[in-house]
Structure formats: structure tokens, C-alpha cells
Design an enzyme around this catalytic site. Structure first.
Site, short mmCIF file in Angstrom:
data_model
loop_
_atom_site.label_atom_id
_atom_site.label_comp_id
_atom_site.label_asym_id
_atom_site.label_seq_id
_atom_site.Cartn_x
_atom_site.Cartn_y
_atom_site.Cartn_z
N ASP A 98 -8.80 0.59 2.27
CA ASP A 98 -7.68 -0.26 3.32
C ASP A 98 -8.52 0.00 4.79
O ASP A 98 -7.86 0.80 4.67
CB ASP A 98 -6.78 0.66 3.02
CG ASP A 98 -5.39 -0.23 3.84
OD1 ASP A 98 -5.55 -1.04 4.23
OD2 ASP A 98 -4.28 0.44 4.97
N ASP A 109 0.87 -1.23 0.06
CA ASP A 109 0.12 0.12 -0.01
C ASP A 109 0.86 1.20 -0.46
O ASP A 109 1.87 1.62 0.78
CB ASP A 109 -0.46 0.19 1.24
CG ASP A 109 -1.71 1.22 1.12
OD1 ASP A 109 -2.56 1.40 -0.19
OD2 ASP A 109 -2.66 1.21 1.98
N TYR A 111 3.04 2.86 15.34
CA TYR A 111 4.16 3.22 14.05
C TYR A 111 5.25 3.38 14.12
O TYR A 111 6.05 3.64 13.08
CB TYR A 111 2.73 3.67 12.91
CG TYR A 111 3.10 5.00 12.92
CD1 TYR A 111 3.83 6.14 12.05
CD2 TYR A 111 2.87 5.94 14.39
CE1 TYR A 111 3.67 7.61 12.07
CE2 TYR A 111 2.67 7.11 14.20
CZ TYR A 111 3.34 8.07 13.79
OH TYR A 111 3.79 9.48 13.61
N THR A 157 -5.11 6.24 -0.19
CA THR A 157 -5.95 7.52 0.35
C THR A 157 -5.67 8.63 -0.68
O THR A 157 -5.04 9.00 -0.87
CB THR A 157 -6.11 8.33 1.97
OG1 THR A 157 -5.95 6.98 3.08
CG2 THR A 157 -7.11 8.95 2.00
N TYR A 171 1.30 5.88 -0.41
CA TYR A 171 0.86 6.91 0.23
C TYR A 171 0.79 8.00 -0.76
O TYR A 171 1.92 9.34 -0.80
CB TYR A 171 1.51 6.96 1.28
CG TYR A 171 1.24 7.51 2.87
CD1 TYR A 171 0.22 8.20 2.69
CD2 TYR A 171 2.75 8.73 3.27
CE1 TYR A 171 0.07 8.96 3.92
CE2 TYR A 171 2.05 9.37 4.23
CZ TYR A 171 1.06 9.77 4.92
OH TYR A 171 1.22 10.15 5.43
N ARG A 194 1.96 15.76 12.86
CA ARG A 194 3.30 16.66 13.36
C ARG A 194 2.58 18.17 13.20
O ARG A 194 3.64 18.79 12.86
CB ARG A 194 4.62 16.19 12.60
CG ARG A 194 3.85 14.21 12.63
CD ARG A 194 5.43 14.11 11.57
NE ARG A 194 5.20 14.83 10.40
CZ ARG A 194 4.55 13.99 9.53
NH1 ARG A 194 3.77 13.19 9.67
NH2 ARG A 194 4.79 14.10 8.33
N LYS A 198 -3.58 -1.63 10.65
CA LYS A 198 -3.93 -1.84 9.67
C LYS A 198 -4.09 -3.71 9.10
O LYS A 198 -5.01 -3.93 7.84
CB LYS A 198 -2.93 -1.35 8.03
CG LYS A 198 -2.60 0.03 8.54
CD LYS A 198 -3.61 0.93 7.79
CE LYS A 198 -3.45 2.12 7.59
NZ LYS A 198 -3.98 2.98 6.83
#
Length: 393
Positions: free
Chosen positions: A213, A106, A224, A324, A108, A122, A233
């Protein structure tokens, strides 16, 4: 013999012809194509044993020349009379996982999604990590938990630690989310030590599917660092039952929105594989988002090139997904953590303010793309319903 009916404006006309695996009551799973609201049994129509297999893998492994010839034969056949025994109403068949998933990666690839999550997680740092615009960031997922649309999703359990908690606790996820994605299915693999170039994308990739997902954001946030997604996930990834062949997406191809800095040479090619795919996310039957794939920063051809640049082999049935899909506007965000800004800005679903998924919720993702002569190409739907976490034994 009779003509297969296709309603005016159907996204499953002869320009599409998506492949799937279906079974009739008491029958074995086999390969068909969708035409209108009919599944055409290819093992009957073409008399080829490869289509009597319970997955697309044997056919996909035959390569692009074979894919092209079969598509031409099917397109010609469905424009005329088709044996009645080859026709089955979609409502009367069971749809199965269309391919055996070999590996699952997957990515990103949406700048808008990555920047939004960066701002959420963040807030005092740059939204994007320093590597993000230099390579398609991804993680290796769990192939064994990829399921077909309609499969219930059991709420996952794991460790979670909220910012106001001193220590982690174990239990069901409290921040269960979706990710609306487009996935790509490898038909022809590559040997260990070899690389697939950007311009060889169509020689290896058979077609595209819709992907949800599912993501447990509280489990994900705690686990993570430093190695990335794991239990948040790996519990379930849903895919649509129809694989839209790349040949059906030629009219949907568009240039990428622009990449700055210029990618390294192995990520550059002669052909763009940006795609104008419009997605719709429904939460308990109510539309909440329209993620536009056309805004994706990295193309699927670049994803596959990066996936194999270190010599990793590709195999028939490999699935890699975009991550996504999100656009610049709020109503274009493809994950609920973005749509509700971490739960601080709920959306109204059926008159109720909502942020994350509750037991009993159903999510459906659908999509279409431009086809030839003003037609639309449909991907169908990927749907899942949340069920309560298993009680510990």
C-alpha cells in the site's frame, strides 16, 4: 503428457497451488495454478470454461464446496502426468491482476505499527487512539488503482505542508513510502443488510495475496484530519499475482497474540485466524526488513466481521488488507517511516543512507508460511518501481 517438475524445497509444491491469471504471447488471459516454476493452464487441465475467463471472479463466486473439489482435482492431477499443452514456464508468461477488484478496504491491525506511528505523529499523547483495541480500524480505499506486481508507480502529487512551512504547497510527494501487508480476497459476497460472522470467514474468503500500500506520507499528514487517508494512498496499491487459497494456509494458523480488553461479542469466534507468515522487504535488491504477520493484533476474520457488521454488503472480488505488518524489533518494521523513524534514523541501502523512496527505486515484498510436513508455502512477490511524477499540462 509429462510430470510437472517441482524442485526440492520449492514453496510452490502441491500443498500450495496458488491461483493466478496469465497469458502466453498472442493468447488471451486465463486462469492457472503455479506448480514449481510452471503455470498449469486449468482451462486445458480441467476442460472447464470458467477457467478460460480473464479473472478469478467467476470461479471464486462458485463458493467453498467448489473451491475444495477443484483443489482436490488439481492436486491429484499434478502428482501425475499433465498434458504438455497445459504447461507453461513462469518465465514465458505474462501475469495479470488475478481478480477484478470490487471494493478495497485497508485496515490498521498491527499494534506495533499503530503504536510506532502514534509516537511519531503524537509524541505527547498515548500512542494508540482510545478505540484501537476495541475495533479493527480501517479506511475505504480506491479499487480502481489496485495494480498487479510489476506495474510502475508514478510519484503522486498533491498538497503537502512540512511543520516548518507556514502554508501548504503543491508538488510531488517528498516522503514516498511503502506498507508491507497481507490482503484477503472475498470469493462469496453477502447481501446488503446482512452480516458475516467471525466463524463464517472461510465460507466467504477465497485466499490471500501480498499487498504494498504505497503511501505519500507528506500528503497523508496534511490531509488525514479529520476524515483519514485520501490522496496519500489512492494513487496505487500493488498486489502479488498469485492468490494463495485459505486451504493452503491451514498449517500456518496460530492463536492471536492476545487481545485485552476482550473484544465485543461480534468480534469473538470459536476459531483463531492468526497466521504465521514471514515477510521480507527488499529495497533496490537489498533486504531491509522482515515483518512477521504472527504479531498482528486483529485477525482477518475479525476484519471481515467488522467490515460487514453495519450491514455493508461484501462482493466477489472485494479486497481487504491488514495494514502495515510490523513486529517489536526495528528490523521487523514494514514501513520506511517506521524503519527510519520519520527519516531521522536512515538505513543504508547499497552503501547510501536512505529514508524515503527516490525515483528509480524498486521495492519487492515476498513471503512464505509453514506448510504441511515441514514444507513452506510461497506467496511469490509484489514488486514496484518508482517513476517520476507526471509534468503538469
Amino acid at each position: 503428457m509429462s510430470t510437472v517438475a517441482v524442485g526440492e524445497g520449492s514453496p510452490f509444491g502441491p500443498a500450495n497451488l496458488p491461483y493466478g491469471v496469465f497469458s502466453t504471447p498472442g493468447g488471451a488471459p486465463r486462469v492457472g495454478v503455479r506448480v514449481g516454476d510452471t503455470v498449469v493452464d486449468l482451462s486445458v487441465l480441467l476442460g472447464d470454461a470458467v477457467f478460460a475467463a480473464p479473472s478469478l471472479n467467476p470461479f471464486m463466486a462458485q463458493g467453498p464446496d467448489r473451491w475444495r473439489r477443484v483443489r482436490e482435482r488439481v492436486a491429484a492431477a499434478v502428482r501425475g502426468d499433465v498434458p504438455d499443452e497445459a504447461q507453461h514456464p513462469v518465465r514465458d508468461v505474462r501475469l495479470h491482476l488475478p481478480f477484478e477488484v470490487a471494493d478495497y478496504v485497508d485496515f490498521y491491525a498491527s499494534e506495533h505499527h499503530a503504536a510506532n506511528l502514534g509516537r511519531l505523529f503524537r509524541p505527547d499523547s498515548e500512542p494508540l487512539m482510545p478505540n484501537w483495541k476495541h475495533l479493527p480500524v480501517g479506511y475505504h480505499g480506491r479499487a480502481g488503482t489496485v495494480v498487479v506486481s510489476g506495474t510502475d508507480v508514478v510519484r503522486p502529487c498533491g498538497q503537502r505542508k512540512a511543520p516548518d512551512e507556514a502554508d501548504p504547497t503543491y508538488g510531488p510527494s517528498r516522503r514516498l513510502d511503502i506498507e508491507a501487508e497481507l490482503g484477503f480476497v472475498v470469493g462469496v459476497g453477502s447481501p446488503l443488510g446482512a452480516r458475516i460472522g467471525v466463524d463464517s470467514f472461510a465460507d466467504h474468503v477465497f485466499g490471500a495475496v501480498l499487498v504494498n500500500d504505497w503511501s505519500a506520507r507528506d500528503l497523508q499528514a496534511w490531509e488525514y484530519v479529520p476524515l483519514g487517508p485520501h490522496l496519500g494512498k489512492s494513487f496505487a496499491t500493488s498486489v502479488s499475482p498469485w492468490v494463495v487459497p485459505l486451504a493452503a494456509l491451514q498449517a500456518a494458523r496460530i492463536p492471536l497474540p492476545g487481545q485485552d480488553p476482550r473484544p465485543l461479542p461480534y468480534l469473538r469466534g470459536r476459531e483463531d485466524w492468526g497466521l504465521d507468515v514471514e515477510m521480507v522487504v527488499e529495497w533496490n535488491g537489498e533486504e531491509v526488513s522482515r515483518p512477521p504477520y504472527r504479531h498482528m493484533y486483529w485477525s482477518p476474520a475479525q476484519m471481515l466481521a467488522h467490515l460487514t457488521v453495519n450491514g455493508a454488503s461484501a462482493r466477489t472480488g472485494d479486497l481487504f488488507a491488514s495494514g502495515t505488518v510490523s513486529g517489536p524489533e526495528r528490523h521487523q518494521r514494514g514501513a520506511f517511516i517506521e524503519l527510519t523513524w520519520g527519516g531521522r534514523e536512515p538505513v543504508t541501502v547499497k552503501g547510501e543512507e536512505r529514508a524515503f523512496l527516490q525515483d528509480g527505486d524498486e521495492v519487492t515484498i515476498s513471503a512464505t508460511a509453514p506448510g504441511p510436513d515441514g514444507t513452506r508455502i510461497g506467496f511469490g512477490e509484489v514488486t514496484g518501481t518508482i517513476r517520476p511524477a507526471y509534468a503538469p499540462k
